[in-house]
Design a protein around this motif. Sequence first.
Motif, PDB file in Angstrom:
ATOM      1  N   ILE A   1      59.048  41.762  83.511  1.00 34.61           N
ATOM      2  CA  ILE A   1      58.935  40.351  83.182  1.00 34.61           C
ATOM      3  C   ILE A   1      59.786  39.590  84.188  1.00 34.61           C
ATOM      4  O   ILE A   1      60.923  39.967  84.453  1.00 34.61           O
ATOM      5  CB  ILE A   1      59.416  40.078  81.750  1.00 34.61           C
ATOM      6  CG1 ILE A   1      58.515  40.802  80.755  1.00 34.61           C
ATOM      7  CG2 ILE A   1      59.443  38.587  81.458  1.00 34.61           C
ATOM      8  CD1 ILE A   1      58.994  40.723  79.332  1.00 34.61           C
TER       9      ILE A   1
ATOM     10  N   SER B   1      59.843  31.223  77.549  1.00 37.23           N
ATOM     11  CA  SER B   1      58.488  30.681  77.610  1.00 37.23           C
ATOM     12  C   SER B   1      58.349  29.441  76.741  1.00 37.23           C
ATOM     13  O   SER B   1      57.730  28.455  77.142  1.00 37.23           O
ATOM     14  CB  SER B   1      57.470  31.735  77.196  1.00 37.23           C
ATOM     15  OG  SER B   1      57.491  32.809  78.090  1.00 37.23           O
TER      16      SER B   1
ATOM     17  N   SER C   1      49.323  41.344  87.628  1.00 36.12           N
ATOM     18  CA  SER C   1      50.182  40.443  86.862  1.00 36.12           C
ATOM     19  C   SER C   1      49.379  39.356  86.170  1.00 36.12           C
ATOM     20  O   SER C   1      48.282  39.001  86.604  1.00 36.12           O
ATOM     21  CB  SER C   1      51.245  39.821  87.769  1.00 36.12           C
ATOM     22  OG  SER C   1      50.636  39.098  88.804  1.00 36.12           O
TER      23      SER C   1
ATOM     24  N   GLY D   1      50.448  35.476  84.049  1.00 38.99           N
ATOM     25  CA  GLY D   1      51.596  34.606  83.837  1.00 38.99           C
ATOM     26  C   GLY D   1      51.223  33.200  83.440  1.00 38.99           C
ATOM     27  O   GLY D   1      50.043  32.831  83.358  1.00 38.99           O
ATOM     28  N   TYR D   2      52.244  32.434  83.185  1.00 37.58           N
ATOM     29  CA  TYR D   2      52.130  31.029  82.825  1.00 37.58           C
ATOM     30  C   TYR D   2      53.129  30.245  83.664  1.00 37.58           C
ATOM     31  O   TYR D   2      54.225  30.723  83.946  1.00 37.58           O
ATOM     32  CB  TYR D   2      52.457  30.816  81.339  1.00 37.58           C
ATOM     33  CG  TYR D   2      52.688  29.369  81.005  1.00 37.58           C
ATOM     34  CD1 TYR D   2      51.618  28.504  80.839  1.00 37.58           C
ATOM     35  CD2 TYR D   2      53.975  28.845  80.920  1.00 37.58           C
ATOM     36  CE1 TYR D   2      51.817  27.159  80.575  1.00 37.58           C
ATOM     37  CE2 TYR D   2      54.185  27.502  80.658  1.00 37.58           C
ATOM     38  CZ  TYR D   2      53.101  26.670  80.491  1.00 37.58           C
ATOM     39  OH  TYR D   2      53.300  25.337  80.247  1.00 37.58           O
TER      40      TYR D   2
ATOM     41  N   SER E   1      57.773  29.342  86.425  1.00 34.53           N
ATOM     42  CA  SER E   1      56.734  30.285  85.992  1.00 34.53           C
ATOM     43  C   SER E   1      57.386  31.524  85.397  1.00 34.53           C
ATOM     44  O   SER E   1      58.521  31.865  85.713  1.00 34.53           O
ATOM     45  CB  SER E   1      55.815  30.669  87.153  1.00 34.53           C
ATOM     46  OG  SER E   1      56.514  31.407  88.124  1.00 34.53           O
ATOM     47  N   THR E   2      56.649  32.154  84.513  1.00 32.42           N
ATOM     48  CA  THR E   2      57.073  33.409  83.930  1.00 32.42           C
ATOM     49  C   THR E   2      55.883  34.358  83.998  1.00 32.42           C
ATOM     50  O   THR E   2      54.737  33.923  83.884  1.00 32.42           O
ATOM     51  CB  THR E   2      57.589  33.219  82.480  1.00 32.42           C
ATOM     52  OG1 THR E   2      58.050  34.473  81.981  1.00 32.42           O
ATOM     53  CG2 THR E   2      56.530  32.658  81.568  1.00 32.42           C
ATOM     54  N   SER E   3      56.151  35.634  84.234  1.00 30.41           N
ATOM     55  CA  SER E   3      55.043  36.566  84.437  1.00 30.41           C
ATOM     56  C   SER E   3      55.336  37.930  83.841  1.00 30.41           C
ATOM     57  O   SER E   3      56.484  38.309  83.626  1.00 30.41           O
ATOM     58  CB  SER E   3      54.768  36.731  85.936  1.00 30.41           C
ATOM     59  OG  SER E   3      55.887  37.321  86.572  1.00 30.41           O
ATOM     60  N   TYR E   4      54.260  38.662  83.599  1.00 28.58           N
ATOM     61  CA  TYR E   4      54.322  40.058  83.203  1.00 28.58           C
ATOM     62  C   TYR E   4      53.548  40.830  84.261  1.00 28.58           C
ATOM     63  O   TYR E   4      52.456  40.422  84.666  1.00 28.58           O
ATOM     64  CB  TYR E   4      53.677  40.271  81.831  1.00 28.58           C
ATOM     65  CG  TYR E   4      53.504  41.732  81.494  1.00 28.58           C
ATOM     66  CD1 TYR E   4      54.568  42.472  80.994  1.00 28.58           C
ATOM     67  CD2 TYR E   4      52.300  42.381  81.710  1.00 28.58           C
ATOM     68  CE1 TYR E   4      54.433  43.820  80.711  1.00 28.58           C
ATOM     69  CE2 TYR E   4      52.154  43.733  81.426  1.00 28.58           C
ATOM     70  CZ  TYR E   4      53.215  44.448  80.934  1.00 28.58           C
ATOM     71  OH  TYR E   4      53.082  45.784  80.666  1.00 28.58           O
ATOM     72  N   HIS E   5      54.097  41.928  84.750  1.00 30.48           N
ATOM     73  CA  HIS E   5      53.397  42.741  85.741  1.00 30.48           C
ATOM     74  C   HIS E   5      53.525  44.223  85.409  1.00 30.48           C
ATOM     75  O   HIS E   5      54.454  44.637  84.715  1.00 30.48           O
ATOM     76  CB  HIS E   5      53.893  42.451  87.155  1.00 30.48           C
ATOM     77  CG  HIS E   5      55.334  42.794  87.348  1.00 30.48           C
ATOM     78  ND1 HIS E   5      56.345  41.904  87.073  1.00 30.48           N
ATOM     79  CD2 HIS E   5      55.934  43.929  87.760  1.00 30.48           C
ATOM     80  CE1 HIS E   5      57.505  42.491  87.315  1.00 30.48           C
ATOM     81  NE2 HIS E   5      57.283  43.715  87.726  1.00 30.48           N
TER      82      HIS E   5
ATOM     83  N   SER F   1      62.517  36.538  76.753  1.00 31.72           N
ATOM     84  CA  SER F   1      61.309  36.106  77.447  1.00 31.72           C
ATOM     85  C   SER F   1      60.522  35.112  76.608  1.00 31.72           C
ATOM     86  O   SER F   1      60.032  34.107  77.118  1.00 31.72           O
ATOM     87  CB  SER F   1      60.445  37.318  77.776  1.00 31.72           C
ATOM     88  OG  SER F   1      59.231  36.905  78.321  1.00 31.72           O
TER      89      SER F   1
END
Length: 167
Positions: free
Chosen positions: A84, A9, A44, A46-47, A62-66, A5
């Motif tokens: 992720i 990123s 969530s 994210g970027y 995009s990448t995210s954490y939830h 991850s």
Amino acid sequence: MLKNSTLSSLLALSLASSLMAESYVYVGASKADMMSEQSTTTFSIGYGFSKVFSNCVMAGFSTSYHQGDFEDSSVSDSSWFNGIGVDFHLGYSPTKPLALYGIAGYQMQAISSSTSAGGFGYGAGVSYKFFEHVALALEYRTYDMEVPSLDYKYDYDTVDALIRFVW
């Protein structure tokens, strides 16, 4: 999982810089259905970045954490999960503030610290930039998740409402 991850990123950041793309961070809430039609609310962060080309085609990443909780009938307490995700966006931006796009991505989840799952998915989204540095987005995604250790598969469907802070 965390190394991949982080690497993804950093790769995304360098690609965004080279494309002169518009970057954003976002926060959001989702309504998700998972494992045996259990519905849960997730939160969530994210970027991401996106680029609208001269022919109005939009491409992004995009990448995210939830994280969220769900009811598990096998235990008396609520179970939790976090994950992720990495998504690629391709769409059309007919006007400067509006973008309509398709989504393809991969999701990894940890479920109650004892199980992990992963799966590919797809979806669609729309975003509208209300101010120069603030946009709202609504996205739908569905993933075909698999828990390798249990030989178990489930669908993970989400509807996300996101606030994007753009620069």
